[in-house]
Design a protein around this motif. Structure first.
Motif, PDB file in Angstrom:
ATOM      1  N   ALA A 120      -9.575 -15.021 -28.171  1.00  0.00           N
ATOM      2  CA  ALA A 120      -9.478 -16.363 -27.591  1.00  0.00           C
ATOM      3  C   ALA A 120     -10.861 -17.009 -27.523  1.00  0.00           C
ATOM      4  O   ALA A 120     -11.032 -18.193 -27.864  1.00  0.00           O
ATOM      5  CB  ALA A 120      -8.845 -16.298 -26.204  1.00  0.00           C
ATOM      6  N   ASP A 121     -11.851 -16.257 -27.101  1.00  0.00           N
ATOM      7  CA  ASP A 121     -13.212 -16.787 -27.019  1.00  0.00           C
ATOM      8  C   ASP A 121     -13.754 -17.105 -28.413  1.00  0.00           C
ATOM      9  O   ASP A 121     -14.437 -18.119 -28.622  1.00  0.00           O
ATOM     10  CB  ASP A 121     -14.130 -15.779 -26.327  1.00  0.00           C
ATOM     11  N   ARG A 122     -13.441 -16.253 -29.362  1.00  0.00           N
ATOM     12  CA  ARG A 122     -13.913 -16.456 -30.735  1.00  0.00           C
ATOM     13  C   ARG A 122     -13.311 -17.738 -31.319  1.00  0.00           C
ATOM     14  O   ARG A 122     -14.017 -18.538 -31.960  1.00  0.00           O
ATOM     15  CB  ARG A 122     -13.539 -15.250 -31.595  1.00  0.00           C
ATOM     16  N   LEU A 123     -12.009 -17.948 -31.075  1.00  0.00           N
ATOM     17  CA  LEU A 123     -11.361 -19.148 -31.587  1.00  0.00           C
ATOM     18  C   LEU A 123     -11.936 -20.391 -30.919  1.00  0.00           C
ATOM     19  O   LEU A 123     -12.143 -21.419 -31.581  1.00  0.00           O
ATOM     20  CB  LEU A 123      -9.851 -19.071 -31.360  1.00  0.00           C
TER      21      LEU A 123
ATOM     22  N   ASP B 134     -14.983 -20.865 -29.857  1.00  0.00           N
ATOM     23  CA  ASP B 134     -16.276 -21.137 -30.483  1.00  0.00           C
ATOM     24  C   ASP B 134     -16.090 -21.773 -31.855  1.00  0.00           C
ATOM     25  O   ASP B 134     -16.819 -22.715 -32.226  1.00  0.00           O
ATOM     26  CB  ASP B 134     -17.074 -19.843 -30.618  1.00  0.00           C
ATOM     27  N   GLN B 135     -15.126 -21.275 -32.613  1.00  0.00           N
ATOM     28  CA  GLN B 135     -14.894 -21.821 -33.952  1.00  0.00           C
ATOM     29  C   GLN B 135     -14.419 -23.274 -33.881  1.00  0.00           C
ATOM     30  O   GLN B 135     -14.850 -24.117 -34.671  1.00  0.00           O
ATOM     31  CB  GLN B 135     -13.858 -20.965 -34.685  1.00  0.00           C
ATOM     32  N   LEU B 136     -13.542 -23.577 -32.922  1.00  0.00           N
ATOM     33  CA  LEU B 136     -13.047 -24.946 -32.768  1.00  0.00           C
ATOM     34  C   LEU B 136     -14.176 -25.887 -32.360  1.00  0.00           C
ATOM     35  O   LEU B 136     -14.248 -27.034 -32.817  1.00  0.00           O
ATOM     36  CB  LEU B 136     -11.926 -24.984 -31.726  1.00  0.00           C
ATOM     37  N   SER B 137     -15.048 -25.415 -31.493  1.00  0.00           N
ATOM     38  CA  SER B 137     -16.165 -26.234 -31.037  1.00  0.00           C
ATOM     39  C   SER B 137     -17.135 -26.547 -32.168  1.00  0.00           C
ATOM     40  O   SER B 137     -17.697 -27.644 -32.245  1.00  0.00           O
ATOM     41  CB  SER B 137     -16.896 -25.516 -29.897  1.00  0.00           C
ATOM     42  N   GLU B 138     -17.317 -25.587 -33.075  1.00  0.00           N
ATOM     43  CA  GLU B 138     -18.275 -25.749 -34.167  1.00  0.00           C
ATOM     44  C   GLU B 138     -17.684 -26.494 -35.366  1.00  0.00           C
ATOM     45  O   GLU B 138     -18.440 -26.984 -36.221  1.00  0.00           O
ATOM     46  CB  GLU B 138     -18.765 -24.376 -34.621  1.00  0.00           C
ATOM     47  N   ALA B 139     -16.365 -26.587 -35.459  1.00  0.00           N
ATOM     48  CA  ALA B 139     -15.719 -27.232 -36.611  1.00  0.00           C
ATOM     49  C   ALA B 139     -16.091 -28.716 -36.654  1.00  0.00           C
ATOM     50  O   ALA B 139     -16.227 -29.377 -35.625  1.00  0.00           O
ATOM     51  CB  ALA B 139     -14.209 -27.058 -36.532  1.00  0.00           C
ATOM     52  N   GLY B 140     -16.212 -29.241 -37.876  1.00  0.00           N
ATOM     53  CA  GLY B 140     -16.680 -30.611 -38.035  1.00  0.00           C
ATOM     54  C   GLY B 140     -15.609 -31.670 -38.093  1.00  0.00           C
ATOM     55  O   GLY B 140     -15.922 -32.869 -38.164  1.00  0.00           O
ATOM     56  N   SER B 141     -14.329 -31.288 -38.089  1.00  0.00           N
ATOM     57  CA  SER B 141     -13.254 -32.276 -38.188  1.00  0.00           C
ATOM     58  C   SER B 141     -11.988 -31.716 -37.560  1.00  0.00           C
ATOM     59  O   SER B 141     -11.857 -30.500 -37.360  1.00  0.00           O
ATOM     60  CB  SER B 141     -12.980 -32.627 -39.656  1.00  0.00           C
ATOM     61  N   TRP B 142     -11.049 -32.621 -37.294  1.00  0.00           N
ATOM     62  CA  TRP B 142      -9.764 -32.166 -36.761  1.00  0.00           C
ATOM     63  C   TRP B 142      -9.010 -31.353 -37.796  1.00  0.00           C
ATOM     64  O   TRP B 142      -8.353 -30.357 -37.458  1.00  0.00           O
ATOM     65  CB  TRP B 142      -8.925 -33.360 -36.312  1.00  0.00           C
TER      66      TRP B 142
ATOM     67  N   ALA C 176      -5.105 -18.531 -37.168  1.00  0.00           N
ATOM     68  CA  ALA C 176      -5.038 -17.632 -36.012  1.00  0.00           C
ATOM     69  C   ALA C 176      -3.602 -17.293 -35.652  1.00  0.00           C
ATOM     70  O   ALA C 176      -3.289 -16.147 -35.302  1.00  0.00           O
ATOM     71  CB  ALA C 176      -5.752 -18.259 -34.822  1.00  0.00           C
ATOM     72  N   PHE C 177      -2.712 -18.269 -35.752  1.00  0.00           N
ATOM     73  CA  PHE C 177      -1.324 -18.024 -35.388  1.00  0.00           C
ATOM     74  C   PHE C 177      -0.541 -17.369 -36.510  1.00  0.00           C
ATOM     75  O   PHE C 177       0.447 -16.670 -36.251  1.00  0.00           O
ATOM     76  CB  PHE C 177      -0.646 -19.332 -34.962  1.00  0.00           C
TER      77      PHE C 177
END
Length: 260
Positions: free
Chosen positions: A114-117, A119-127, A137-138
């Motif tokens: 959950a924490d890893r995901l 971080d990845q969402l925060s760093e992603a550059g677009s929706w 992930a799902f």
């Protein structure tokens, strides 16, 4: 798509999940009502502030099943991806329906994933990039969801297709089971008994109509309520507010626009 308060994003292509992205436009304090609907809700938060669920616990990302009454979120600078899963896929989030009679922090179910995901969402550059991360992930988790009873699947499909207006007493006969067996198995695999599930599906359709600006009287007649007072009672029971307040709620409007 935008509202006065929220930037709302939807996937640019059809995918395996129902997804919506949300960003609070002012970045200020959020007091948001998440109205019940006939799906497992997963809110994946990745903003700069703290997210509190209505009990005051520090949940951050969380999962809510069909049973909880309208969940209220409070926090600042909220950005999140919301995922909606069919209730029969509850095992895909790591919990059975009976465990989702309350909101559950995603870290409680997924641990470091959950924490890893987040971080990845925060760093992603677009929706679109965030949606792709969530789908990946799902995909891994939904691939190992155990099969459900076909009779329960049939009963759930009939309830959804009828918008909650099917006579639940007839479902057992249609499935070839005793009433007690269907009720027990349905509740174990969906999280609600069939009659309550039908009420939730009917409410969801009514709430969608209210969000379009339809009058309470018209919605009551269209959705199979005895009268406008009956609709009023159901909306208060599920959402905690009157039909008029629900229709005017900015967070509810944004949520509906994401999952239209």
């Amino acid at each position: 798509m935008e509202s006065d308060v929220w930037d709302v994003a939807r996937p640019g292509r059809a995918g395996p999940l129902s997804l919506g992205g949300f960003r609070h436009r002012t970045g200020g304090t959020v007091d948001l009502r998440v109205v019940p609907h006939p799906a497992i809700t997963v809110v994946l938060e990745f903003g700069g502030g703290k997210l509190l669920v209505d009990d005051g616990a520090q949940h951050g990302s969380f999962v809510a099943g069909l049973a909880p009454r309208g969940v209220r979120l409070r926090g600042e600078s909220l950005e999140c991806v919301e995922v909606r899963l069919p209730p029969l896929a509850a095992a895909g989030v790591g919990a059975g329906p009976a465990e989702l009679d309350r909101t559950v922090g995603l870290t409680e179910l997924w641990g470091r994933d959950a924490d890893r995901l987040r971080d990845q969402l925060s760093e992603a550059g677009s929706w679109d990039a965030r949606f792709a991360l969530v789908e990946a992930a799902f995909a891994r988790r939904l691939s190992v969801v155990p099969a459900t009873d076909p009779e329960v699947s049939l009963a759930w499909r009939r309830i959804v297709r009828s918008r909650g207006l099917v006579r639940v007493e007839s479902l057992a006969a249609e499935c070839g089971w005793s009433r007690r067996r269907l009720w027990d198995r349905f509740r174990a695999q969906v999280g609600l008994p069939p009659k309550r599930a039908a009420k939730l599906v009917r409410f969801d359709h009514a709430a969608r109509r209210l969000a379009t600006g339809a009058s309470a009287a018209d919605v009551a007649a269209e959705c199979g309520y005895t009268d406008q007072s009956h609709l009023h009672r159901d909306v208060v029971a599920f959402a905690g507010v009157t039909p008029g307040r629900l229709a005017a709620d900015a967070g509810f409007a944004a949520d509906r626009s994401a999952f239209a």
